[in-house]
Write a protein that holds these residues in place. Sequence first.
Motif, short mmCIF file in Angstrom:
data_model
loop_
_atom_site.label_atom_id
_atom_site.label_comp_id
_atom_site.label_asym_id
_atom_site.label_seq_id
_atom_site.Cartn_x
_atom_site.Cartn_y
_atom_site.Cartn_z
N ILE A 48 0.87 -1.18 0.00
CA ILE A 48 0.00 0.00 0.00
C ILE A 48 0.90 1.23 0.00
O ILE A 48 1.75 1.38 0.89
N PRO A 49 0.77 2.11 -0.98
CA PRO A 49 1.67 3.27 -1.04
C PRO A 49 1.59 4.12 0.23
O PRO A 49 0.50 4.39 0.73
N GLN A 50 2.73 4.55 0.71
CA GLN A 50 2.76 5.38 1.91
C GLN A 50 2.01 6.69 1.69
O GLN A 50 1.41 7.23 2.62
N SER A 51 2.01 7.17 0.47
CA SER A 51 1.30 8.42 0.16
C SER A 51 -0.21 8.27 0.38
O SER A 51 -0.87 9.21 0.83
N VAL A 52 -0.75 7.09 0.08
CA VAL A 52 -2.18 6.83 0.30
C VAL A 52 -2.48 6.81 1.80
O VAL A 52 -3.49 7.38 2.26
N ILE A 53 -1.61 6.17 2.57
CA ILE A 53 -1.79 6.10 4.03
C ILE A 53 -1.68 7.49 4.64
O ILE A 53 -2.52 7.90 5.46
N ASP A 54 -0.65 8.24 4.24
CA ASP A 54 -0.44 9.58 4.79
C ASP A 54 -1.62 10.50 4.49
O ASP A 54 -2.06 11.28 5.34
N ASN A 55 -2.15 10.41 3.28
CA ASN A 55 -3.28 11.25 2.91
C ASN A 55 -4.52 10.90 3.71
O ASN A 55 -5.29 11.78 4.11
N ALA A 56 -4.72 9.61 3.98
CA ALA A 56 -5.87 9.19 4.80
C ALA A 56 -5.75 9.74 6.21
O ALA A 56 -6.74 10.19 6.81
N PHE A 57 -4.55 9.73 6.77
CA PHE A 57 -4.34 10.33 8.08
C PHE A 57 -4.63 11.83 8.04
O PHE A 57 -5.29 12.37 8.93
N THR A 58 -4.15 12.50 7.01
CA THR A 58 -4.31 13.95 6.91
C THR A 58 -5.78 14.34 6.77
O THR A 58 -6.28 15.23 7.47
N GLN A 59 -6.49 13.68 5.86
CA GLN A 59 -7.89 14.03 5.62
C GLN A 59 -8.77 13.73 6.83
O GLN A 59 -9.66 14.52 7.18
N SER A 60 -8.53 12.60 7.49
CA SER A 60 -9.34 12.28 8.66
C SER A 60 -9.02 13.22 9.82
O SER A 60 -9.91 13.59 10.58
N ARG A 61 -7.77 13.62 9.96
CA ARG A 61 -7.40 14.58 11.00
C ARG A 61 -8.14 15.91 10.78
O ARG A 61 -8.65 16.51 11.75
N LYS A 62 -8.25 16.33 9.54
CA LYS A 62 -8.98 17.56 9.25
C LYS A 62 -10.44 17.44 9.67
O LYS A 62 -11.04 18.41 10.15
N PHE A 63 -11.03 16.25 9.47
CA PHE A 63 -12.42 16.07 9.89
C PHE A 63 -12.54 16.21 11.39
O PHE A 63 -13.43 16.91 11.89
N PHE A 64 -11.68 15.56 12.15
CA PHE A 64 -11.79 15.59 13.61
C PHE A 64 -11.50 16.97 14.18
O PHE A 64 -11.93 17.28 15.30
N GLU A 65 -10.81 17.80 13.42
CA GLU A 65 -10.54 19.16 13.88
C GLU A 65 -11.69 20.12 13.57
O GLU A 65 -11.64 21.29 13.98
N LEU A 66 -12.71 19.66 12.88
CA LEU A 66 -13.89 20.49 12.63
C LEU A 66 -14.64 20.76 13.93
O LEU A 66 -14.55 19.96 14.88
N ARG A 270 -3.77 11.28 19.42
CA ARG A 270 -3.32 10.07 18.75
C ARG A 270 -4.30 9.75 17.62
O ARG A 270 -5.50 9.97 17.76
N GLN A 271 -3.77 9.24 16.52
CA GLN A 271 -4.60 8.81 15.41
C GLN A 271 -4.30 7.37 15.04
O GLN A 271 -3.16 6.90 15.17
N SER A 272 -5.31 6.66 14.59
CA SER A 272 -5.12 5.37 13.95
C SER A 272 -6.24 5.17 12.95
O SER A 272 -7.23 5.91 12.94
N MET A 273 -6.08 4.17 12.10
CA MET A 273 -7.09 3.84 11.10
C MET A 273 -7.20 2.32 11.05
O MET A 273 -6.18 1.63 10.87
#
Length: 313
Positions: A48-66, A270-273
């Motif tokens: 699984i490309p690390q870029s896909v994983i990193d983007n999933a962390f970034t986008q979900s973090r933005k949601f939780f910061e709403l 802390r974040q996880s998926m």
Amino acid sequence: MARVPVVDFSAYSLTRSSPDDNSVGELIQSVHDALTSIGFLYLVNHGIPQSVIDNAFTQSRKFFELPKDVKMKYKRPDKSSEGNHGYVECEQEKLNPERPGDLKECFNYGPREAKGKMPDAELPEFAHCAVNFYDQCNRLSNRVLEVMARGLNLEDPYIFVKAHAGIGGPDNESAIRFLYYPPVPENVEVDQIRCGEHSDYGSITLLFQDNQGGLEVKEKDGDFFPATPIDGAVVVNIGDLMQRWTSDKLVSTVHRVALPETEDAKRSPRQSMAYFYHPDNSHIVTCVDGSDKYPPIGSGLYLQQRLNATYKY
């Protein structure tokens, strides 16, 4: 003290069109040894490309910061029978019913229910990111299931994969949980932790961790030990339905997320998926060894029973 084994998946990585005949046998044995003993492993070189994983962390973090009122617009239904997709606020879940509510927030993503229920106005990239991440997790999970079946010397090495054929459709509940553990509040209740002791429900789980740590796995003697994050690794563990499916040959192990001990760590989120892979709802799970150790049960019924016990509505 036991440790979670590290398994190199390069022999059947997603970057390959077929397994490496020279080393796939060693991979099959390594996965089998880990999942029949502790039920957990770290998977490295999975593809699984690390870029896909990193983007999933970034986008979900933005949601939780709403703001909370915005997140609540995308709230998970109160009844599990009405669906599992959506936002779950802090302390709403009790994965160990003997503890106070878990100190975590979640966003459950399932493609079957997601249409019109994603925060497109606030985060226009989140939906595409979730679709891509879900697809990558599905592909990797299928390969892990095949390796597991081969380790058990089953006549049909695709028996588990076939039971998940409805992935993404109306007959399958496989889902990603984007998880966010906020900084620890000052008024923590007695025995309250970030995620209570539990075992997972379905076939397998793929867990992606940030570098904060906190995941702990239970040993046979009852003690817990940390499953410290490893860069680039995916944690794979067995769910209860798979243990039942394999007549207890593959082990579903209790785990939790403890509170951090240092003051700096307590102030850090802390974040996880987690990708929870479930058989199709209509699939009847019977012991693959023909032992009838457990009576047949519908996958959808089993999942509903477990979800109904989790939420404190």
